[in-house]
Design an enzyme around this catalytic site. Structure first.
Site, PDB file in Angstrom:
ATOM      1  N   GLU A  90       0.810  -1.209   0.000  1.00 28.81           N
ATOM      2  CA  GLU A  90       0.000   0.000   0.000  1.00 28.81           C
ATOM      3  C   GLU A  90       0.851   1.270   0.000  1.00 28.81           C
ATOM      4  OE1 GLU A  90      -4.174  -1.478   1.840  1.00 28.81           O
ATOM      5  OE2 GLU A  90      -2.654  -1.049   3.331  1.00 28.81           O
ATOM      6  N   CYS A 103       3.292   8.395   1.580  1.00 26.38           N
ATOM      7  CA  CYS A 103       3.815   7.397   2.509  1.00 26.38           C
ATOM      8  C   CYS A 103       4.018   6.109   1.732  1.00 26.38           C
ATOM      9  CB  CYS A 103       2.809   7.212   3.649  1.00 26.38           C
ATOM     10  SG  CYS A 103       3.284   5.929   4.817  1.00 26.38           S
ATOM     11  N   CYS A 110       6.594  -7.494   7.088  1.00 29.43           N
ATOM     12  CA  CYS A 110       7.761  -7.058   7.868  1.00 29.43           C
ATOM     13  C   CYS A 110       8.123  -8.176   8.829  1.00 29.43           C
ATOM     14  CB  CYS A 110       7.446  -5.782   8.641  1.00 29.43           C
ATOM     15  SG  CYS A 110       8.872  -5.142   9.566  1.00 29.43           S
ATOM     16  N   CYS A 114       6.645  -6.068  15.526  1.00 29.37           N
ATOM     17  CA  CYS A 114       6.272  -5.194  16.638  1.00 29.37           C
ATOM     18  C   CYS A 114       4.842  -5.557  17.051  1.00 29.37           C
ATOM     19  CB  CYS A 114       6.367  -3.725  16.229  1.00 29.37           C
ATOM     20  SG  CYS A 114       8.047  -3.273  15.745  1.00 29.37           S
ATOM     21  N   CYS A 117       1.568  -3.665  15.547  1.00 29.42           N
ATOM     22  CA  CYS A 117       1.584  -3.274  14.139  1.00 29.42           C
ATOM     23  C   CYS A 117       0.926  -4.322  13.256  1.00 29.42           C
ATOM     24  CB  CYS A 117       3.029  -3.032  13.697  1.00 29.42           C
ATOM     25  SG  CYS A 117       3.192  -2.721  11.928  1.00 29.42           S
ATOM     26  N   GLY A 169       6.703  -2.356   6.070  1.00 28.99           N
ATOM     27  CA  GLY A 169       8.089  -2.811   6.039  1.00 28.99           C
ATOM     28  C   GLY A 169       9.056  -1.940   6.804  1.00 28.99           C
ATOM     29  N   LEU A 224      10.273   4.871  18.708  1.00 31.46           N
ATOM     30  CA  LEU A 224      10.771   4.641  20.067  1.00 31.46           C
ATOM     31  C   LEU A 224       9.776   3.812  20.893  1.00 31.46           C
ATOM     32  CD1 LEU A 224      13.252   5.310  21.725  1.00 31.46           C
ATOM     33  CD2 LEU A 224      12.184   7.479  22.373  1.00 31.46           C
ATOM     34  N   HIS A 225       8.622   4.362  21.143  1.00 31.01           N
ATOM     35  CA  HIS A 225       7.474   3.644  21.719  1.00 31.01           C
ATOM     36  C   HIS A 225       7.601   3.199  23.178  1.00 31.01           C
ATOM     37  CE1 HIS A 225       6.132   3.864  17.691  1.00 31.01           C
ATOM     38  NE2 HIS A 225       6.734   2.800  17.235  1.00 31.01           N
ATOM     39  N   ASN A 300      -3.649   3.092  16.269  1.00 30.84           N
ATOM     40  CA  ASN A 300      -4.708   2.782  15.305  1.00 30.84           C
ATOM     41  C   ASN A 300      -5.041   1.304  15.401  1.00 30.84           C
ATOM     42  OD1 ASN A 300      -5.040   5.377  14.018  1.00 30.84           O
ATOM     43  ND2 ASN A 300      -2.959   5.067  13.282  1.00 30.84           N
ATOM     44  N   CYS A 343      -1.407   5.074  10.104  1.00 32.06           N
ATOM     45  CA  CYS A 343      -0.167   4.397  10.502  1.00 32.06           C
ATOM     46  C   CYS A 343      -0.463   3.037  11.101  1.00 32.06           C
ATOM     47  CB  CYS A 343       0.544   5.150  11.624  1.00 32.06           C
ATOM     48  SG  CYS A 343       0.966   6.789  11.236  1.00 32.06           S
TER      49      CYS A 343
HETATM   50  N1  SAH Z   1       9.136  -0.091  10.001  1.00 31.39           N
HETATM   51  C1  SAH Z   1       9.288   1.312  10.185  1.00 31.39           C
HETATM   52  C2  SAH Z   1       8.390   2.159   9.324  1.00 31.39           C
HETATM   53  C3  SAH Z   1       6.975   1.714   9.117  1.00 31.39           C
HETATM   54  S1  SAH Z   1       5.857   1.863  10.439  1.00 31.39           S
HETATM   55  C4  SAH Z   1       9.127   1.669  11.631  1.00 31.39           C
HETATM   56  O1  SAH Z   1       8.687   0.833  12.413  1.00 31.39           O
HETATM   57  O2  SAH Z   1       9.508   2.780  11.983  1.00 31.39           O
HETATM   58  C5  SAH Z   1       5.546   3.637  10.603  1.00 31.39           C
HETATM   59  C6  SAH Z   1       5.143   4.045  12.022  1.00 31.39           C
HETATM   60  O3  SAH Z   1       3.840   3.556  12.374  1.00 31.39           O
HETATM   61  C7  SAH Z   1       6.104   3.479  13.071  1.00 31.39           C
HETATM   62  O4  SAH Z   1       6.434   4.463  14.013  1.00 31.39           O
HETATM   63  C8  SAH Z   1       5.254   2.400  13.690  1.00 31.39           C
HETATM   64  O5  SAH Z   1       5.716   2.061  14.956  1.00 31.39           O
HETATM   65  C9  SAH Z   1       3.888   3.021  13.689  1.00 31.39           C
HETATM   66  N2  SAH Z   1       2.809   2.064  13.911  1.00 31.39           N
HETATM   67  C10 SAH Z   1       2.816   0.733  13.676  1.00 31.39           C
HETATM   68  N3  SAH Z   1       1.617   0.200  14.010  1.00 31.39           N
HETATM   69  C11 SAH Z   1       0.849   1.206  14.476  1.00 31.39           C
HETATM   70  C12 SAH Z   1      -0.495   1.286  14.952  1.00 31.39           C
HETATM   71  N4  SAH Z   1      -1.282   0.213  14.987  1.00 31.39           N
HETATM   72  N5  SAH Z   1      -0.972   2.495  15.319  1.00 31.39           N
HETATM   73  C13 SAH Z   1      -0.186   3.592  15.246  1.00 31.39           C
HETATM   74  N6  SAH Z   1       1.074   3.578  14.797  1.00 31.39           N
HETATM   75  C14 SAH Z   1       1.604   2.402  14.410  1.00 31.39           C
HETATM   76 FE1  SF4 Z   2       7.860  -3.622  10.964  1.00 28.76          FE
HETATM   77 FE2  SF4 Z   2       7.702  -1.008  11.543  1.00 28.76          FE
HETATM   78 FE3  SF4 Z   2       5.541  -2.619  11.831  1.00 28.76          FE
HETATM   79 FE4  SF4 Z   2       7.636  -2.863  13.499  1.00 28.76          FE
HETATM   80  S1  SF4 Z   2       6.263  -1.072  13.283  1.00 28.76           S
HETATM   81  S2  SF4 Z   2       6.534  -4.564  12.510  1.00 28.76           S
HETATM   82  S3  SF4 Z   2       9.350  -2.449  12.144  1.00 28.76           S
HETATM   83  S4  SF4 Z   2       6.573  -2.102   9.923  1.00 28.76           S
END
Ligand code: SAH
Ligand code: SF4
Length: 378
Positions: A90, A103, A110, A114, A117, A169, A224-225, A300, A343
């Site tokens: 996407e 974006c 990936c 995480c 995600c 990714g 960071l999270h 989200n 996101c």
């Molecule tokens: N893999 C990279 C880039 C893609 S994710 C990364 O992790 O940085 C882009 C952003 O969306 C990252 O900060 C990720 O942590 C965040 N993200 C992932 N899942 C999410 C969710 N369910 N709600 C809000 N942000 C999320």
């Molecule tokens: Fe991969 Fe980024 Fe999602 Fe983590 S947040 S699983 S690194 S896409």
């Protein structure tokens, strides 16, 4: 057939040189492809006719094929792009008053898993090629009617003014293809975006952050999270390999190359998990030596995530603590809600070859997601 979208400027010049063609010919073709969005050699009118015929025999300019095109009520637009074998990724365009952000995705799925995600939950299939990465910008420019016409200057506002590698990714896990695509984004004969308007978002692959700094030091966002290793190990498992102390050091090294820059820390706000006032204060201590901004992202949701979005009050209090310490902190607006374009919601279609998805889904089904969360709070 070679796809010329797979080459950055140097790669294309080398390919031309092998055919005894001069570097300026490669530049001409590069401009046609990327600035003017052209995919037909015959229409490259200032390229010698004989060369056009030769190119058509040996090469092609093949952009991604959209299988779905959705537009949200707020103008956010999402394309689902076919990448073969039943897979799709996407790309999202987010129009705002003074800018337009694209974006883009860098992998099919990936591998980093995480816990919050949606992309991570699907497992990993493969890296996208350079053509598939830059092809997303190429396609969006064409679909939005934003390609230039020959003779047109760079004056005026761009439809796509910013690019963020925040789609599906982990960009730094697909380093070479991502770097070639970044070079095309910055190249004046291709997309000509400024270094600060292109952002790589990484979960923190430390050695690759150093390599990026030495090759194309674009703007850096770090996911960071969590303010401590115990929690981050759970949320962002790559932390077990590159813990926070190393990550912060890598952020400082990154900025040495670009002293007036800053790192953007992304922080997804998960109710009861990482959103307390104590967490915010711990972040201040952690990031003390890193010039930075914070981008707070309300979580989200997606089916079976096991997490809840922090309340607006929690987000505001968190933001206030950071701001009181003079750290610029923004709360990311959720865009394209009605088309699942926010996101972490990008799912595409991933035929998982890693067969890793079964485990987390099983865990979540058993309710371990929230149990684990509570355990961490104690
Ligand atoms: N893999 C990279 C880039 C893609 S994710 C990364 O992790 O940085 C882009 C952003 O969306 C990252 O900060 C990720 O942590 C965040 N993200 C992932 N899942 C999410 C969710 N369910 N709600 C809000 N942000 C999320
Ligand atoms: Fe991969 Fe980024 Fe999602 Fe983590 S947040 S699983 S690194 S896409």
């Amino acid at each position: 057939m070679v796809n010329l979208l797979d080459f950055d400027a140097d790669g294309l010049a080398a390919w031309f040189a092998q055919r005894d063609e001069k570097p300026f010919r490669a530049r001409q073709v590069l401009r046609w492809m990327h600035r003017f969005g052209e995919d037909d050699f015959e229409r490259m009118t200032d390229v010698a006719k004989s060369l056009r015929a030769k190119l058509a025999e040996e090469a092609e300019i093949r952009g991604p094929v959209p299988v779905r095109d959705s537009i949200a009520a707020d103008g956010t637009r999402k394309w689902l792009l076919d990448v073969g074998n039943g897979n799709a990724v996407e790309t999202v365009f987010i129009p705002e008053t003074n800018r337009g952000t694209l974006c883009i995705s860098t992998q099919v799925g990936c591998a980093l898993d995480c816990s919050f995600c949606s992309t991570g939950k699907q497992g990993f299939n493969r890296n996208l090629s350079t053509a598939e990465i830059i092809g997303q910008l190429w396609h969006a420019n064409r679909a939005l009617g934003a390609v230039k016409t020959p003779g047109e200057t760079d004056e005026g506002e761009r439809v796509i003014s910013n690019v963020v590698l925040m789609g599906m990714g982990e960009p730094l896990a697909n380093f070479d293809n991502v770097v070639a695509a970044l070079k095309l984004m910055l190249d004046d004969n291709a997309h000509g975006l400024s270094r600060r308007r292109v952002t790589v978002s990484t979960s923190g692959i430390v050695p690759a952050m150093d390599r990026l700094r030495d090759t194309v030091p674009v703007a850096l966002a770090v996911s960071l999270h969590a303010p401590n290793d115990a929690l981050r190990d759970q949320l962002v498992p790559i932390n077990q390999k590159y813990p926070l102390k190393e990550l912060m050091a890598a952020c400082r090294r990154y900025l040495e190359k670009a002293p007036r820059d800053f790192v953007t820390f992304e922080y997804v706000m998960l109710a009861g998990v990482n959103d307390s006032a104590a967490d915010a204060r711990a972040l201040l201590a952690l990031t003390r030596d890193v010039p930075c901004k914070f981008n707070l992202i309300p979580f989200n949701p997606f089916p079976q995530s096991g997490y809840r979005r922090s309340s607006p009050e929690h987000v505001r209090r968190f933001q206030e603590i950071l701001m009181a310490a003079n750290i610029v902190s923004t709360v990311r607006k959720t865009r394209g809600d009605d088309i699942d374009a926010a996101c972490g919601q990008l799912a595409g279609q991933v035929q998982d070859k890693s067969r890793r998805t079964a485990a987390p889904l099983h865990r979540l089904a058993a309710g371990a997601g929230s149990a684990r969360t509570q355990e961490l709070r104690r």
